[in-house]
Design a protein around this motif. Sequence first.
Motif, short mmCIF file in Angstrom:
data_model
loop_
_atom_site.label_atom_id
_atom_site.label_comp_id
_atom_site.label_asym_id
_atom_site.label_seq_id
_atom_site.Cartn_x
_atom_site.Cartn_y
_atom_site.Cartn_z
N LEU A 110 78.47 -20.89 -20.30
CA LEU A 110 77.31 -20.33 -19.61
C LEU A 110 76.00 -20.75 -20.28
O LEU A 110 74.98 -20.91 -19.61
N ARG A 111 76.05 -20.95 -21.58
CA ARG A 111 74.85 -21.37 -22.31
C ARG A 111 74.26 -22.64 -21.72
O ARG A 111 73.04 -22.79 -21.63
N HIS A 112 75.11 -23.57 -21.29
CA HIS A 112 74.62 -24.81 -20.69
C HIS A 112 73.85 -24.53 -19.41
O HIS A 112 72.82 -25.15 -19.13
N VAL A 113 74.35 -23.58 -18.61
CA VAL A 113 73.68 -23.22 -17.37
C VAL A 113 72.31 -22.60 -17.65
O VAL A 113 71.30 -22.97 -17.05
N LEU A 114 72.26 -21.66 -18.58
CA LEU A 114 71.00 -20.98 -18.88
C LEU A 114 69.97 -21.96 -19.45
O LEU A 114 68.78 -21.88 -19.12
N GLN A 115 70.41 -22.86 -20.31
CA GLN A 115 69.50 -23.85 -20.86
C GLN A 115 68.97 -24.78 -19.76
O GLN A 115 67.79 -25.15 -19.77
N SER A 116 69.82 -25.13 -18.82
CA SER A 116 69.39 -25.99 -17.72
C SER A 116 68.36 -25.29 -16.85
O SER A 116 67.37 -25.90 -16.43
N VAL A 117 68.60 -24.00 -16.55
CA VAL A 117 67.65 -23.24 -15.75
C VAL A 117 66.31 -23.14 -16.47
O VAL A 117 65.24 -23.33 -15.87
N LYS A 118 66.35 -22.87 -17.77
CA LYS A 118 65.11 -22.77 -18.54
C LYS A 118 64.37 -24.11 -18.56
O LYS A 118 63.14 -24.14 -18.38
N GLN A 119 65.10 -25.20 -18.79
CA GLN A 119 64.47 -26.52 -18.80
C GLN A 119 63.77 -26.79 -17.48
O GLN A 119 62.65 -27.31 -17.44
N PHE A 120 64.42 -26.42 -16.38
CA PHE A 120 63.82 -26.67 -15.08
C PHE A 120 62.58 -25.80 -14.85
O PHE A 120 61.55 -26.28 -14.37
N LEU A 121 62.67 -24.52 -15.18
CA LEU A 121 61.55 -23.61 -14.96
C LEU A 121 60.33 -24.00 -15.80
O LEU A 121 59.20 -23.72 -15.42
N LYS A 122 60.57 -24.63 -16.93
CA LYS A 122 59.45 -25.09 -17.75
C LYS A 122 58.76 -26.30 -17.13
O LYS A 122 57.59 -26.56 -17.41
N ARG A 123 59.49 -27.05 -16.30
CA ARG A 123 58.95 -28.27 -15.74
C ARG A 123 58.46 -28.11 -14.30
O ARG A 123 57.56 -28.82 -13.86
N SER A 124 59.10 -27.23 -13.56
CA SER A 124 58.77 -27.07 -12.14
C SER A 124 58.22 -25.66 -11.90
O SER A 124 58.73 -24.69 -12.45
N PRO A 125 57.20 -25.54 -11.04
CA PRO A 125 56.66 -24.21 -10.71
C PRO A 125 57.45 -23.47 -9.63
O PRO A 125 57.10 -22.33 -9.29
N ASP A 126 58.49 -24.08 -9.09
CA ASP A 126 59.21 -23.45 -7.98
C ASP A 126 59.98 -22.21 -8.43
O ASP A 126 60.54 -22.19 -9.53
N PRO A 127 60.06 -21.18 -7.58
CA PRO A 127 60.89 -20.00 -7.89
C PRO A 127 62.36 -20.29 -7.64
O PRO A 127 62.72 -21.17 -6.85
N LEU A 128 63.22 -19.50 -8.32
CA LEU A 128 64.67 -19.66 -8.21
C LEU A 128 65.34 -18.31 -8.04
O LEU A 128 64.80 -17.28 -8.45
N ILE A 129 66.56 -18.35 -7.50
CA ILE A 129 67.42 -17.17 -7.46
C ILE A 129 68.70 -17.52 -8.22
O ILE A 129 69.39 -18.50 -7.91
#
Length: 522
Positions: free
Chosen positions: A290-309
Amino acid sequence: MAKLSIIIILMLPTFSLQSPYIPPEIQRCSRAFLTVSSLWRPQSYSNRFEAETEVELNWETNCDESNYIDSVALFREHPGNKGAVSLIHLPTKQYPGYFRTNITLGNTTLPGGWQLEEEEEKDLHKDQNKKSDEDSEFSIEEDEESEAEKEEQLKVRRENRRDDDSPVKGDHCLPFWIAAYRNKTLTYIDCLKIRPTWIWDHRADLGDMSLRSLFIPGTHNSGCYKKLTGLNNQSARRNSFASRFLLTQDLDIYAQLVYGIRYLDIRVGYYPSTPEQFWVNHDVSRLVPLRHVLQSVKQFLKRSPDPLILDFHRFPVGFTERRRGRRKQHKGVSPAHRLLVDLLWNELGEFSPADASMPLNTLWKSGRRLLVSYADKASREEFPWLRGEIGNVADKSKETIWTHRPSVIVIQEWGNVQNSSQLYEFLSRTIERRKKLWGPSMKSGNGDLWAAMAELTPTPMDVVFSRPGSGLRRMAHDVNRNVTRWFRDLWWQSANIVATDFFRGTNIVDVAVEANLRRSHI
């Protein structure tokens, strides 16, 4: 002059920060688009990537004779470039609106600076005996690339990055283009693309809409993406139970988000005796930490302004205790849930909680762009941020942004069906029922978040008596083109979240973008 302007718009796709609204009256009969096959071709190739990710050509067939395009062609560069030569040129009437090529996308670098250089270097030079691979349910050997091949890939990736190391907002084309022709005249061009900031790009149209009122493209079992690569005993691997019935995606989480996915369906298992305690599961099988998933989500949120669910929809292993064959339910929050919620807040709390009913413009101003849907009711009752509140969190200095809200969870509409016609009937009934709850238009944003799970489900007998070449990839291949057409032509105004298997076999991201622009003008 007006006629000439329309032709120009049809010929060149727009990749600017604020793309113009495309009115529905522009006929789809002039259009064509690319997808990536979910299937693996059975024969072997000399290149390890060439047996998968094959490019597919798609076009509309429900057209009258005067509007039907005569042919489509595949290019590796913009068809308008001087000297551009097509790889394939097909007469459309000889095929049913679809053609699967034997040309593969392969391990293509994400354009526009969206490739994660640190992770890529790690992937290219990784130790073949990683501990996490040993701990997973199935581990796959990978062929070693030559040092020259590694260095060449690194060179390409470095050249693709900007000097300031920041990715470029907007859509970016991968190196495959499709062109449509009528009477030997070019009528439409599109490319296989990533859309890492598509919500932000269209903020002028979508900013007053909420997550509840958007059409949101998603993936089912998003974390079940472990790639099977290498040619040694490749056929056996691809026909194993693991490869046929556990994998539902062929891209990791970060790449899914960069392509334009904005809803992730995650099922978590808890394994307290392993170095990685939390894993993404497909039912009882663990696949990815799961750590890989959370790190990927964080990496994306730092780069893109789009919201996620981010939907933690099930907890199939480790969250309940068994005594004499029966599961013991905790009266309050179980220790495993406490650990998981703490992990989520520590990793992603700076971006959460988003409020599904608030306009996107408000989310951007607040910085709260991540909505975490958590299926355990006791956890939602104990942790306010899982209810969409920001008061009473661990950091008392945090400002209270949202007022009290009811628990926010995504309701998954699951058909549990085995063929395309059954899925259509189920989704059709579901859409009609949801219309009664929401009203005729989704734009109002009233009601619950809900996801149309637009994939097929094998029965136990399908699994037991399955043959080589069957499995989830084949089922996705059988239904994904239909899913594109249904939500593009029939349900674009009524869908909220649409989750699919092997999403690149659909055109669901482009369908969602256009549907949201159409909704914003209603």
